[in-house]
Design an enzyme around this catalytic site. Structure first.
Site, PDB file in Angstrom:
ATOM      1  N   LYS A  36       7.079   6.279  -3.439  1.00  0.00           N
ATOM      2  CA  LYS A  36       8.044   5.247  -3.039  1.00  0.00           C
ATOM      3  C   LYS A  36       7.745   3.926  -3.742  1.00  0.00           C
ATOM      4  O   LYS A  36       8.630   3.275  -4.287  1.00  0.00           O
ATOM      5  CB  LYS A  36       7.987   5.020  -1.522  1.00  0.00           C
ATOM      6  CG  LYS A  36       8.413   6.228  -0.713  1.00  0.00           C
ATOM      7  CD  LYS A  36       8.424   5.929   0.773  1.00  0.00           C
ATOM      8  CE  LYS A  36       7.045   5.669   1.344  1.00  0.00           C
ATOM      9  NZ  LYS A  36       6.122   6.797   1.266  1.00  0.00           N
ATOM     10  N   THR A  37       6.464   3.547  -3.728  1.00  0.00           N
ATOM     11  CA  THR A  37       6.100   2.288  -4.352  1.00  0.00           C
ATOM     12  C   THR A  37       6.322   2.379  -5.873  1.00  0.00           C
ATOM     13  O   THR A  37       6.743   1.418  -6.515  1.00  0.00           O
ATOM     14  CB  THR A  37       4.633   1.944  -4.013  1.00  0.00           C
ATOM     15  OG1 THR A  37       4.509   1.926  -2.587  1.00  0.00           O
ATOM     16  CG2 THR A  37       4.235   0.601  -4.556  1.00  0.00           C
ATOM     17  N   ASP A 228       9.403  -2.938   0.190  1.00  0.00           N
ATOM     18  CA  ASP A 228       8.488  -1.802   0.373  1.00  0.00           C
ATOM     19  C   ASP A 228       8.067  -1.752   1.844  1.00  0.00           C
ATOM     20  O   ASP A 228       8.140  -2.770   2.542  1.00  0.00           O
ATOM     21  CB  ASP A 228       7.238  -1.997  -0.519  1.00  0.00           C
ATOM     22  CG  ASP A 228       6.492  -0.673  -0.754  1.00  0.00           C
ATOM     23  OD1 ASP A 228       6.903   0.362  -0.210  1.00  0.00           O
ATOM     24  OD2 ASP A 228       5.490  -0.694  -1.496  1.00  0.00           O
ATOM     25  N   GLU A 229       7.628  -0.602   2.315  1.00  0.00           N
ATOM     26  CA  GLU A 229       7.148  -0.444   3.697  1.00  0.00           C
ATOM     27  C   GLU A 229       8.165  -0.984   4.701  1.00  0.00           C
ATOM     28  O   GLU A 229       7.803  -1.717   5.635  1.00  0.00           O
ATOM     29  CB  GLU A 229       5.800  -1.178   3.889  1.00  0.00           C
ATOM     30  CG  GLU A 229       4.727  -0.851   2.866  1.00  0.00           C
ATOM     31  CD  GLU A 229       3.971   0.439   3.167  1.00  0.00           C
ATOM     32  OE1 GLU A 229       4.324   1.128   4.143  1.00  0.00           O
ATOM     33  OE2 GLU A 229       3.048   0.753   2.405  1.00  0.00           O
ATOM     34  N   GLN A 259       5.050   6.444   9.025  1.00  0.00           N
ATOM     35  CA  GLN A 259       3.953   5.499   8.786  1.00  0.00           C
ATOM     36  C   GLN A 259       4.215   4.147   9.437  1.00  0.00           C
ATOM     37  O   GLN A 259       3.650   3.134   9.023  1.00  0.00           O
ATOM     38  CB  GLN A 259       3.732   5.316   7.291  1.00  0.00           C
ATOM     39  CG  GLN A 259       3.246   6.575   6.610  1.00  0.00           C
ATOM     40  CD  GLN A 259       2.898   6.313   5.153  1.00  0.00           C
ATOM     41  OE1 GLN A 259       1.935   5.623   4.856  1.00  0.00           O
ATOM     42  NE2 GLN A 259       3.689   6.845   4.255  1.00  0.00           N
ATOM     43  N   ARG A 617      -4.392   8.741   2.948  1.00  0.00           N
ATOM     44  CA  ARG A 617      -4.952   7.835   1.928  1.00  0.00           C
ATOM     45  C   ARG A 617      -5.848   8.604   0.962  1.00  0.00           C
ATOM     46  O   ARG A 617      -6.176   8.139  -0.118  1.00  0.00           O
ATOM     47  CB  ARG A 617      -5.813   6.707   2.558  1.00  0.00           C
ATOM     48  CG  ARG A 617      -5.125   5.745   3.503  1.00  0.00           C
ATOM     49  CD  ARG A 617      -3.873   5.172   2.946  1.00  0.00           C
ATOM     50  NE  ARG A 617      -2.727   5.928   3.396  1.00  0.00           N
ATOM     51  CZ  ARG A 617      -1.543   5.914   2.790  1.00  0.00           C
ATOM     52  NH1 ARG A 617      -1.355   5.178   1.728  1.00  0.00           N
ATOM     53  NH2 ARG A 617      -0.527   6.620   3.248  1.00  0.00           N
TER      54      ARG A 617
HETATM   55  P1  ATP Z   1       2.615   5.539   0.636  1.00  0.00           P
HETATM   56  O1  ATP Z   1       3.574   6.176   1.588  1.00  0.00           O
HETATM   57  O2  ATP Z   1       1.213   5.856   0.985  1.00  0.00           O
HETATM   58  O3  ATP Z   1       2.898   4.085   0.448  1.00  0.00           O
HETATM   59  P2  ATP Z   1       4.067   6.063  -1.784  1.00  0.00           P
HETATM   60  O4  ATP Z   1       5.190   6.961  -1.401  1.00  0.00           O
HETATM   61  O5  ATP Z   1       4.380   4.631  -1.978  1.00  0.00           O
HETATM   62  O6  ATP Z   1       2.861   6.263  -0.780  1.00  0.00           O
HETATM   63  P3  ATP Z   1       2.913   5.893  -4.390  1.00  0.00           P
HETATM   64  O7  ATP Z   1       1.776   5.049  -3.995  1.00  0.00           O
HETATM   65  O8  ATP Z   1       4.042   5.274  -5.131  1.00  0.00           O
HETATM   66  O9  ATP Z   1       3.459   6.672  -3.103  1.00  0.00           O
HETATM   67  O10 ATP Z   1       2.417   7.150  -5.224  1.00  0.00           O
HETATM   68  C1  ATP Z   1       1.287   7.902  -4.826  1.00  0.00           C
HETATM   69  C2  ATP Z   1       0.462   8.292  -6.031  1.00  0.00           C
HETATM   70  O11 ATP Z   1       1.149   9.263  -6.790  1.00  0.00           O
HETATM   71  C3  ATP Z   1       0.210   7.130  -6.960  1.00  0.00           C
HETATM   72  O12 ATP Z   1      -1.089   7.268  -7.513  1.00  0.00           O
HETATM   73  C4  ATP Z   1       1.264   7.320  -8.025  1.00  0.00           C
HETATM   74  O13 ATP Z   1       0.882   6.747  -9.253  1.00  0.00           O
HETATM   75  C5  ATP Z   1       1.349   8.827  -8.115  1.00  0.00           C
HETATM   76  N1  ATP Z   1       2.688   9.302  -8.564  1.00  0.00           N
HETATM   77  C6  ATP Z   1       3.853   9.103  -7.940  1.00  0.00           C
HETATM   78  N2  ATP Z   1       4.858   9.690  -8.599  1.00  0.00           N
HETATM   79  C7  ATP Z   1       4.328  10.285  -9.689  1.00  0.00           C
HETATM   80  C8  ATP Z   1       4.853  11.039 -10.771  1.00  0.00           C
HETATM   81  N3  ATP Z   1       6.148  11.323 -10.877  1.00  0.00           N
HETATM   82  N4  ATP Z   1       3.985  11.482 -11.693  1.00  0.00           N
HETATM   83  C9  ATP Z   1       2.678  11.217 -11.595  1.00  0.00           C
HETATM   84  N5  ATP Z   1       2.112  10.505 -10.608  1.00  0.00           N
HETATM   85  C10 ATP Z   1       2.921  10.028  -9.658  1.00  0.00           C
HETATM   86 MG    MG Z   2       3.689   2.914  -1.003  1.00  0.00          MG
END
Ligand code: ATP
Ligand code: MG
Length: 778
Positions: A36-37, A228-229, A259, A617
Site C-alpha cells: 500500500k505504501t 496512508d494508514e 490494522q 512486521r
Molecule cells: P503495511 O500494511 O504494513 O503498512 P504495506 O501494504 O504498506 O504494509 P509496503 O510497506 O508498501 O506494504 O510493502 C511491503 C514490502 O514489500 C516492502 O518492503 C516493499 O518494498 C515490498 N514490495 C511491495 N510491493 C512489491 C513488489 N511489487 N515487488 C517487490 N517488492 C514489493
Molecule cells: Mg504501509
C-alpha cells in the site's frame, strides 16, 4: 521521466491500477505488507511524470520518517529538484505549517508555541491546583486525555456547554467541573499564544470552516491528496481531508481495517467504511499479494485475524518461501525472557551473519523494555528504544529550549514558569503565584505583567522586583540578538548567559556531565542546521526556522536507518515498519491482550488487530515469548500465555520450550538459569557433523574477532563438551566461567531437561540446565 515505465514494472498488476488512475477518488484496501505504501509512493511519482506540479500534491503519512523515505524514493524516480517541493508529512507537521501562515486569522501570533503533552499536563495540573480541586478525583493525566478527546471530536468549549449529555457524563463521573477546567485550559493556551497537539487539527478545521477564501486557496493548491494508514485517522483529521478534497475529489486513501489500532485515541475505523459514501464514483482496489513476509508468517497472521468478527473480507497470500515456523518460548521470569531474547539475537547474528539493525523487539507497553534492555546490555548488543522521551523532551534540553521559546514568544507561559527561576535566581514560587493571579485577572501574559510591574499594585518587595527586572532584561537582550544572529550562535549565548551551562560544569557528577553533553549535542545539532540553511537562499538559519519542527519531532524522525542497533518499541509505534527478525515479548494474558481491554468484544478485537500488526512486521522470522511471572507495578505477578498464541494454527508454531495451554496457572518452578551464559552449545550443534557448514552459517571472521575482543569467553571456550556435563553427578566439582567454582548438590530431569543444582564457592546456589551450562569438571 521516460524511466517511469521501468519503475512501473516494479509493481504488480493490482498495484499498478491505482497508480495509473490519475483522477477521481480511490481507495486501496489491503492487508499488511501488500504494498500500500509502495503504491502511494509510485503514484506520486507517476502523477509528476504526467505533469502534475509537485506543488499541487499533498501526502499525509503516519510518521515523518515514512514521509522522508517516500520522498527519497520519489526523488530517485523523478529527480531531486522535483521532489523537493512535495508536501509530505504527518497531519500535525503539515497543518502546523499552514497554521503558521494563517495564524493571524485565528488571533494567534505566527510564532505560536506548540505545547507538547508534558506542557499540557503541567498546565492542567496547575489549573486543578489553582481551583482547589481534589487531585485524586481530577487526575491531571485523565483530564488531559478527556480534553484531548473533546478536541479530536471537534467539541469546542462552547459545544461542550451546549451538550447536556457530556455535562451529565462528567457529573456522573464525579467530575462536574470538567467543563470549567477545559475552558480555563483553552483560555490559558490562547493567552500564551500556544497550541497543543490536538489544536493543530482543531484549529485547522476552524480555519477551513470559518474562512471560505482560505479553504479555497488550499483546495486549489492541494489538487491531489494522498493518505496512508487511513484506517487510523480520527474525526478531526477526517474532516480536514474531506474539506480539502471536496473541490477536485482527487483523493487517494490506503489502509487496512485489520490494522486499525488507535481507536483508544479517537481513530475511527468507519472513516474507511464510509469512504464510498463520502465521494462519488469511488474506485476501490484490493491488493492481495504480500511481499514482506514468509508464507508461515503470512498464513499464521491470517489465522489470527480471522477470529475477529468485525472485519472486511480480505485475502492475503504470498509467493515467498515458507521460512521458519513461528518460535514460541516460555521462561520463568521476565528477566529470563530478556536473557532468552538477547541470546537468541546473538545466535541468529552469528549463524546468519546479521547486523543488529535487522532485529526488532516489540512490546505492548513501554515498561516492558527494561528487562530486555538489561539483558542486551549484558551481551553488549547495542539497541535503541523508540518512543520514550524524545531528545527534545529531556529536562536539560527542554530547559534550554524554554529560553529559546521565550525569545520567540514571550507570552509562552509554560516556558516562562519553567525558567524564570532556573537556574535559581531568587524568584520564589509565591512571587510566581502572585504574578499568575494578576496575569489571569487581566487576561495578560506573565511576561507582560513583569514588564508593567511599576504600574501594578502588587506586594512584591524591592529585591524581588529587581530580580524580575533583570530576568526580563536578559530575555529582551536575547530577543535583540535574535534579530541578527543565527540559531546556533544565539543558543550558545543563551546556554552560557542564563547560567545553565555553568550549573552543570560546577555540578561535576556523572549525571551533570551527561546533561552538559546533551546540551552540547543540542548545540551541535543547531550548528549543523545553520550550516545546512546557509546554502539555501534567503535562509539565515534563524531560531524560528530551527524551532519550527522541534516540538513535533519524535525520536523516530531522527532515525536515518543507518544506525546498526536492535530496535525496541511498542507495537503501536511499529505500524508500517518491517524487520527481518521480530521478537514479540510479554505474550501473556492481562498484558497482551491488555487487562484494560478485555471488557468488550470490540476492545479485544482491537488487541487482536494489534497482534496482527506485530506479527506482520516480521519478514523472515517471528518469535513470541512469555514469562510465567514478571514484575508489574513493583510486584511479582503470575502470568499465563496469551490466548493469541493459541489462536495461531498449531502447524505454524515451533515450541522452543514445552507448550503450556492458556488458562493454566503456572506455579513458579525454579530459578533455572538457562541462558546465563553464551549459548555456544546450540551454535555448535547447528553445524553438520562432518564436512563444512553451509557458507551462510559460517560466522564472519571479522565479526568473530570483534566479539572475541568484547567477550573473551566466546572465542576461547574452555568448557568440557556438553556431552560430558550431561553425565554430571552429585558431588562433582565444577567451574563455571561466570559463577566460578562449585559443587553439584542435586540433579534432576532427564534428557534435554536435565538440570544440576550447584552450590558455588561465592555462596550462591543455581540450577543450571546442563544442555546449555558451560561447566568445566575439575
Ligand atoms: P503495511 O500494511 O504494513 O503498512 P504495506 O501494504 O504498506 O504494509 P509496503 O510497506 O508498501 O506494504 O510493502 C511491503 C514490502 O514489500 C516492502 O518492503 C516493499 O518494498 C515490498 N514490495 C511491495 N510491493 C512489491 C513488489 N511489487 N515487488 C517487490 N517488492 C514489493
Ligand atoms: Mg504501509
Amino acid at each position: 521521466m521516460e524511466q517511469m515505465d521501468k519503475y512501473l514494472a516494479e509493481l504488480n498488476e493490482a498495484q499498478r491500477a491505482p497508480v495509473l488512475q490519475v483522477d477521481g477518488p480511490l481507495m486501496v484496501i489491503a492487508g499488511a505488507g501488500s504494498g500500500k505504501t509502495r503504491v502511494l509512493t509510485y503514484r506520486i511519482a507517476y502523477l509528476m511524470s504526467k505533469g502534475v506540479d509537485s506543488f499541487n500534491i499533498l501526502s499525509l503519512t503516519f510518521t515523518n520518517k515514512a514521509a522522508r523515505e517516500m520522498k527519497e524514493r520519489i526523488a530517485k524516480i523523478v529527480g531531486n529538484s522535483e521532489a523537493k517541493n512535495l508536501w509530505m508529512g504527518t497531519f500535525h507537521s503539515i497543518f502546523a505549517k499552514i497554521l503558521r501562515f494563517e495564524a493571524d486569522k485565528l488571533g494567534y501570533p505566527s510564532n505560536f508555541t506548540i505545547y507538547d503533552t508534558q506542557d499540557s499536563q503541567r498546565l492542567i495540573n496547575a489549573i486543578i491546583k489553582e481551583k482547589g480541586l481534589d487531585k485524586d478525583v481530577y487526575k491531571y493525566k485523565q483530564v488531559q486525555s478527556r480534553i484531548s478527546s473533546f478536541k479530536n471530536s471537534l467539541i469546542t468549549v462552547r459545544a461542550y456547554f451546549n451538550n447536556p449529555e457530556l455535562i451529565e457524563a462528567d457529573a456522573m463521573a464525579k467530575k462536574p467541573r470538567m467543563g470549567e477546567i477545559y475552558q480555563e485550559y483553552c483560555d490559558r493556551c490562547f493567552k500564551a499564544g500556544a497550541m497543543d497537539f490536538d489544536d493543530l487539527l482543531l484549529k485547522t478545521n476552524e480555519l477551513l470552516n470559518r474562512f471560505p477564501e482560505v479553504l479555497q486557496k488550499y483546495q486549489n493548491r492541494f489538487r491531489y491528496i494522498l493518505v496512508d494508514e487511513y484506517q487510523d485517522t480520527n474525526h478531526s483529521q477526517y474532516l480536514i481531508v474531506k474539506a480539502l478534497s471536496d473541490k477536485f475529489q482527487n483523493i487517494c486513501v490506503v489502509g487496512d481495517d485489520a490494522q486499525s489500532i488507535y481507536a483508544f485515541r479517537g481513530a475511527n475505523i468507519n472513516n474507511i467504511m464510509n469512504f464510498q459514501k463520502d465521494y462519488d464514483n469511488v474506485q476501490v482496489y484490493r491488493l492481495e499479494q504480500n511481499y514482506r513476509s514468509t508464507r508461515n508468517i503470512v498464513e499464521a497472521a491470517n489465522t489470527v485475524i480471522e477470529k475477529n468478527k468485525t472485519r472486511l473480507d480480505k485475502v492475503v497470500w504470498t509467493a515467498n518461501d515458507d521460512g521458519g515456523l513461528i518460535k514460541v518460548h516460555r521462561s520463568h521470569t521476565d528477566a529470563e525472557e530478556g536473557r532468552f531474547v538477547a541470546s537468541s539475537i546473538f545466535e541468529n547474528e552469528m549463524q546468519h551473519q546479521l547486523n543488529h539493525g535487522q532485529f526488532a523487539v516489540l512490546y505492548r507497553t513501554n515498561s516492558q523494555s527494561r528487562a530486555i534492555e538489561d539483558a542486551l546490555r549484558k551481551r553488549d548488543i547495542p539497541y535503541r528504544i523508540y518512543g520514550g522521551l524524545s531528545f527534545y523532551q529531556r529536562k536539560e534540553i527542554k530547559d534550554v529550549l524554554s529560553y529559546l521559546r521565550l525569545i520567540l514568544n514571550p507570552k509562552d507561559e509554560e516556558a516562562l514558569v519553567r525558567v524564570i527561576n532556573y537556574p535559581a535566581r531568587g524568584i520564589g514560587q509565591t512571587t510566581i503565584d502572585k504574578l499568575t493571579v494578576v496575569a489571569n485577572h487581566y487576561k495578560r501574559s506573565i511576561f507582560e505583567v513583569i514588564e508593567n510591574l511599576d504600574r501594578i499594585d502588587l506586594k512584591i518587595n524591592g529585591g524581588t522586583r529587581r530580580k524580575l527586572d533583570d530576568f526580563m532584561t536578559m530575555i529582551k537582550s536575547f530577543q535583540v540578538m535574535n534579530e541578527s544572529a543565527d540559531a546556533f550562535t544565539l543558543a550558545e549565548h543563551v546556554a552560557k548567559k542564563s547560567g545553565i551551562l555553568n550549573l552543570f560544569k560546577k555540578d561535576g557528577t556523572p549525571e551533570g556531565i551527561a546533561r552538559m553533553e546533551n546540551i552540547e549535542e543540542l548545540l551541535n545539532g543547531m550548528k549543523d542546521f545553520v550550516e545546512g540553511q546557509k546554502e539555501v537562499a534567503d535562509a539565515r538559519g534563524s531560531l524560528s526556522e530551527f524551532m519550527e519542527d522541534v516540538a513535533l519531532a519524535t525520536d523516530l524522525d531522527k532515525d536515518t536507518g543507518e544506525d546498526d542497533r536492535v530496535a525496541m518499541m511498542t507495537i503501536h509505534l511499529a505500524k508500517g515498519l518491517e524487520f527481518p527478525y521480530v521478537y514479540i515479548v510479554g505474550m501473556e494474558e492481562d498484558l497482551f491482550p491488555s487487562a484494560m481491554s478485555m471488557n468488550t468484544r470490540s476492545e479485544l478485537e482491537e488487541e487482536r488487530r494489534l497482534f496482527y500488526v506485530a506479527l506482520t512486521r516480521a519478514e523472515k522470522q517471528a518469535y513470541l515469548t512469555f514469562a510465567e511471572s514478571r514484575y508489574r507495578w513493583g510486584k511479582l505477578v503470575d502470568g499465563e500465555p496469551s490466548r493469541f498464541i493459541e489462536e495461531i494454527d498449531e502447524k505454524y508454531i515451533e515450541h522452543l520450550t514445552p507448550p503450556m495451554k492458556s488458562g493454566y496457572r503456572f506455579k513458579p518452578l525454579m530459578d533455572t538459569d538457562i541462558f546465563g551464559d553464551v549459548d555456544k552449545s546450540k551454535f555448535r550443534q547447528s553445524k553438520p557433523v562432518s564436512g563444512k557448514p553451509p557458507t551462510h552459517q559460517q560466522p564472519n571472521p571479522e565479526k568473530l574477532r570483534k566479539l572475541r575482543k568484547l567477550k573473551p569467553e566466546i572465542g576461547t571456550p574452555k568448557g568440557n563438551s556438553t556431552a560430558a556435563t550431561q553425565d554430571l553427578e552429585v558431588g562433582a566439582k565444577v567451574e563455571h566461567s561466570r559463577f566460578g567454582r562449585g559443587e553439584v548438590i542435586g540433579i534432576d530431569g532427564v534428557g534435554n531437561d536435565r538440570k544440576a543444582e550447584i552450590r558455588f564457592q561465592n555462596g550462591g546456589i543455581k540450577k543450571l540446565l546442563l544442555r546449555f551450562a558451560k561447566l568445566d569438571i575439575i
